[in-house]
Design an enzyme around this catalytic site. Structure first.
Site, mmCIF file in Angstrom:
data_model
loop_
_atom_site.group_PDB
_atom_site.id
_atom_site.type_symbol
_atom_site.label_atom_id
_atom_site.label_comp_id
_atom_site.label_asym_id
_atom_site.label_seq_id
_atom_site.Cartn_x
_atom_site.Cartn_y
_atom_site.Cartn_z
ATOM 1 N N LYS A 111 0.819 -1.207 0.000
ATOM 2 C CA LYS A 111 0.000 0.000 0.000
ATOM 3 C C LYS A 111 0.856 1.263 0.000
ATOM 4 O O LYS A 111 0.511 2.253 -0.646
ATOM 5 C CB LYS A 111 -0.957 -0.014 1.199
ATOM 6 N N LYS A 198 -5.077 -8.437 -7.540
ATOM 7 C CA LYS A 198 -6.335 -8.842 -6.935
ATOM 8 C C LYS A 198 -7.476 -7.918 -7.368
ATOM 9 O O LYS A 198 -7.283 -6.707 -7.515
ATOM 10 C CB LYS A 198 -6.185 -8.803 -5.411
ATOM 11 N N LYS A 201 -11.735 -3.117 -4.497
ATOM 12 C CA LYS A 201 -12.598 -1.949 -4.485
ATOM 13 C C LYS A 201 -11.842 -0.691 -4.892
ATOM 14 O O LYS A 201 -12.427 0.274 -5.364
ATOM 15 C CB LYS A 201 -13.170 -1.748 -3.072
#
Length: 335
Positions: A111, A198, A201
């Site tokens: 991240k 992946k 969202k």
């Protein structure tokens, strides 16, 4: 009865990957375990969020849980922020954690790398760094035997196990050491346009992600445009055919048809035929889900009443656990 726990962040719209990787397994286990399923709203603060839509996202997640088959009368469903001992134990666990441990977390590194790419002057939220400690507190408070997670959360559960064992050894055995439960198939649904990442969202290109509230026709279109390859063979091979394998996984998870049966069914078919059938399966699933979702909207008052009862139950339970914790570390907090 053994205890299971899990939660999902209300940071955006739920995806098909959220259902196949987690919620489907909440539903399948709710008769076998005492379930604690929460909306991880405190975790959602660890990254940039929109306070104007946060509550709506929380409500949508609850409605989605129920529309997908979670029985509010069988499991304890609650908002994480309503049960304040989560943050209380979080601090105590923080004092047992080293910065080195947290800096090695794969999700943190991934991240922060994304944030660095987006903005050369990076301001990394401390909450993102501390995320696994709060997750460990979530797990420990309920003496969880199992934690239902996607494949990308396994490292966090392993860290929680280590932290719980560290507390038990340093002070006294207060917590149960849990085991991660990861779906054998569907634990990691990949992006339709880039099967190397992946389905998420937060992916920038929404055409690679199927959201549960997508118009069924739009979702079907996304399946038809999904990346495959030039082999034109419907074969499960994650190395040579990651895109096709991802579509086969979705097909398998939505129909429960064995992968080998899917391969045999489409042995003489091309990708267009296979995708068209899968698009219909996905579309039908979304139509059924969205009908259930809209029905749940009419029961909001009753749902919130039950959520409040569940939160009170969880507060009473976790306060007792925190009393044990404070006695173990010598604070002996007065209740």
């Amino acid at each position: 009865m053994k205890v299971a726990i899990s939660g999902i962040q209300p940071t955006n719209r739920l995806t098909l990957g959220n259902y196949l990787g987690a919620i489907k397994h909440f539903v399948s286990l709710q008769d076998k375990y005492k379930m604690y399923i929460f909306v991880a709203d405190l975790h959602s603060l660890s990254v940039d969020f929109d306070e104007k839509t946060l509550f709506d996202n929380k409500l949508n997640l609850v409605l989605s849980y129920l529309a997908l088959g979670l029985d509010i009368n069988k499991c304890h469903l609650f908002f994480q922020s309503d049960v304040y001992p989560h943050t209380e134990l979080n601090w105590i666990f923080t004092c047992l954690t080293t910065m080195g441990e947290l800096s090695r977390m794969t999700q943190y590194k991934d991240k922060t790398a994304k944030l660095t790419q987006q903005n050369k002057t990076v301001k990394l939220p401390t909450g993102l760094f501390m995320y696994p400690v709060l997750m460990a507190a979530d797990i420990a408070l309920y003496n969880s035997d199992i934690v239902i997670v996607g494949a990308d959360q396994k490292q966090h559960v392993e860290f929680a196990r280590e932290l719980i064992e560290r507390f038990n050894k340093k002070y006294k055995p207060v917590f149960t050491v849990p085991e991660p439960v990861i779906a054998k198939t569907g634990a990691r649904i990949m992006d339709l346009l880039n099967p190397e990442i992946k389905m998420s969202k937060s992916n920038t290109n929404v055409n690679g992600t199927i959201f549960l509230l997508d118009e069924p026709a739009i979702a079907a279109s996304k399946i038809m445009k999904a990346k495959t390859d030039s082999l034109n063979i419907i074969k499960y091979d994650q190395v040579k055919q990651p895109g096709v394998s991802n579509l086969i996984t979705i097909y398998h998870c939505l129909t429960d048809m064995p992968v080998t049966d899917i391969e045999n069914k489409y042995a003489n078919a091309n990708y267009g035929v296979f995708k068209k059938d899968l698009a219909k399966i996905v579309s039908d699933f979304l139509i059924n889900f969205q009908n259930n979702y809209n029905k749940q909207k009419n029961n909001k008052e009753q749902i919130f009443s039950i959520l409040a009862k569940h939160a009170n139950t969880c507060i009473n339970l976790t306060m007792k656990k925190m009393k044990e914790v404070y006695e173990a570390i010598g604070i002996n907090k007065s209740w």
